[in-house]
Scaffold this motif. Structure first.
Motif, PDB file in Angstrom:
ATOM      1  N   TYR A  51       0.875  -1.097   0.052  1.00  0.00           N
ATOM      2  CA  TYR A  51      -0.143  -0.075   0.007  1.00  0.00           C
ATOM      3  C   TYR A  51       0.859   1.024   0.059  1.00  0.00           C
ATOM      4  O   TYR A  51       0.441   2.478  -0.346  1.00  0.00           O
ATOM      5  N   GLU A  52       1.937   1.243   0.810  1.00  0.00           N
ATOM      6  CA  GLU A  52       2.864   2.468   0.770  1.00  0.00           C
ATOM      7  C   GLU A  52       3.216   2.902  -0.613  1.00  0.00           C
ATOM      8  O   GLU A  52       3.963   3.989  -0.665  1.00  0.00           O
ATOM      9  N   THR A  53       3.292   2.029  -1.536  1.00  0.00           N
ATOM     10  CA  THR A  53       3.753   2.535  -2.922  1.00  0.00           C
ATOM     11  C   THR A  53       2.810   3.467  -3.622  1.00  0.00           C
ATOM     12  O   THR A  53       2.836   3.976  -4.785  1.00  0.00           O
ATOM     13  N   ALA A  59       0.180   3.880   3.544  1.00  0.00           N
ATOM     14  CA  ALA A  59       1.092   2.986   4.626  1.00  0.00           C
ATOM     15  C   ALA A  59       0.537   2.542   5.724  1.00  0.00           C
ATOM     16  O   ALA A  59       0.466   1.352   6.237  1.00  0.00           O
ATOM     17  N   SER A  60      -0.319   3.693   6.293  1.00  0.00           N
ATOM     18  CA  SER A  60      -0.979   3.544   7.531  1.00  0.00           C
ATOM     19  C   SER A  60      -2.251   2.644   7.249  1.00  0.00           C
ATOM     20  O   SER A  60      -2.829   1.906   7.921  1.00  0.00           O
ATOM     21  N   ASN A 258      -4.659   6.541  -4.224  1.00  0.00           N
ATOM     22  CA  ASN A 258      -4.558   6.854  -3.045  1.00  0.00           C
ATOM     23  C   ASN A 258      -6.031   6.824  -2.300  1.00  0.00           C
ATOM     24  O   ASN A 258      -6.718   7.985  -2.436  1.00  0.00           O
TER      25      ASN A 258
END
Length: 302
Positions: A51-53, A59-60, A258
């Motif tokens: 997810y952080e990408t 990221a959370s 996002n």
């Protein structure tokens, strides 16, 4: 058809039930849209490596998903196959998008427009339902609320095509997913400054005033019949686009997939329309965007 005007609104049990039904329909459709977005984002995150990408805040979200005991939706479904084509194709061919990638991006932007913008139109849609309910209570024929809603969503469907074209241009230029806050601070900062300044523009104020006052809108722009209702929906969609397009462009700053950024922008657009001083809230937010954009652009040279 008898002339139906906004003056016919009165609070009756019929209108209350119609309003409840309209709100429930909007909530259900918007929720389905968010669930579809969640599925697309989860598949994309699995293919991209996490997810952080996908941009700031994701990221959370990924940590929250892992706390629930899930790493993402398995890649064997339809969206996994589609997103795989999106991830694998363009960069290997000097930034040229495949046809599959275009349809993936268009599907994403279309669902995003539905999930984000339909809730912000709830006051206008329910007000239209009240007017039609009052007309029926007096024995006059009415037009279903979905006709007005269809006109509104048609505008955002057209803008989804425009957004897909913009994403194509960004991908061809940058040869990567557009998360401009981290990959191109100067461009991302410029978009934030642009959006912040637009929050103070006369055009923004004029469009927002139409979105904030449903009865004023209907008093000025009322049209009878299904075609007239559809045209009213189109007109409201144009005003809404004039009010929100700069905020939607900021999707390129936080990342086109996002989910956290989508939710934040949706809340901002809704609050602008429903808060007693939503216009003041919007201008204050404009200052925040300008300061943020300048700081982000400066970071390119620090």
């Amino acid at each position: 058809m008898p002339h139906t005007t906004p003056q016919t609104t009165s609070r009756t049990p019929t209108i209350s039930w119609r309003r409840a039904g309209a709100i429930a329909s909007i909530v259900i459709v918007a929720t389905l849209g968010w669930l579809m977005l969640w599925r697309m984002v989860a598949e994309h995150a699995a293919l991209e490596g996490g997810y952080e990408t996908l941009g700031p805040g994701m990221a959370s979200l990924g940590n929250a998903v892992r706390l629930l005991g899930e790493d993402g939706i398995p890649q064997g479904g339809l969206w996994g196959d589609i997103c795989r084509a999106f991830v694998v194709g363009g960069s290997a061919q000097s930034g040229a998008w495949l046809l599959e990638q275009f349809w993936v991006a268009l599907a994403m932007w279309s669902v995003m427009a539905l999930a984000m913008m339909l809730p912000t139109a709830m006051p206008m849609i329910t007000a239209f339902g009240d007017i039609q309910g009052a007309a029926r209570a007096k024995g006059m024929s009415g037009v279903p609320g979905w006709v007005f809603t269809a006109g509104y969503l048609a505008i955002w469907g057209a803008l989804a095509i425009v957004a897909t074209g913009l994403q194509w241009g960004v991908n061809v230029t940058m040869d990567e997913e557009p998360v401009l806050a981290s990959t191109a601070p100067l461009v991302g900062g410029g978009l934030l400054v642009m959006a912040g300044l637009y929050q103070w523009s006369a055009l923004k104020a004029a469009c927002l005033s139409q979105c904030r006052s449903p009865m004023r809108f209907f008093m000025v722009h009322w049209r009878d019949g299904r075609m007239g209702t559809f045209r009213m929906g189109l007109r409201h969609g144009v005003f809404c686009a004039g009010c929100c397009w700069a905020l939607m462009v900021l999707m390129f700053v936080g990342g086109a997939m996002n989910l956290v950024w989508m939710a934040v922008l949706t809340i901002i657009m809704l609050l602008e329309k429903v808060l007693p001083r939503g216009d003041v809230f919007g201008r204050a937010l404009g200052v925040v965007f300008v300061v943020w954009g300048v700081a982000l652009a400066i970071s390119e040279f620090v």
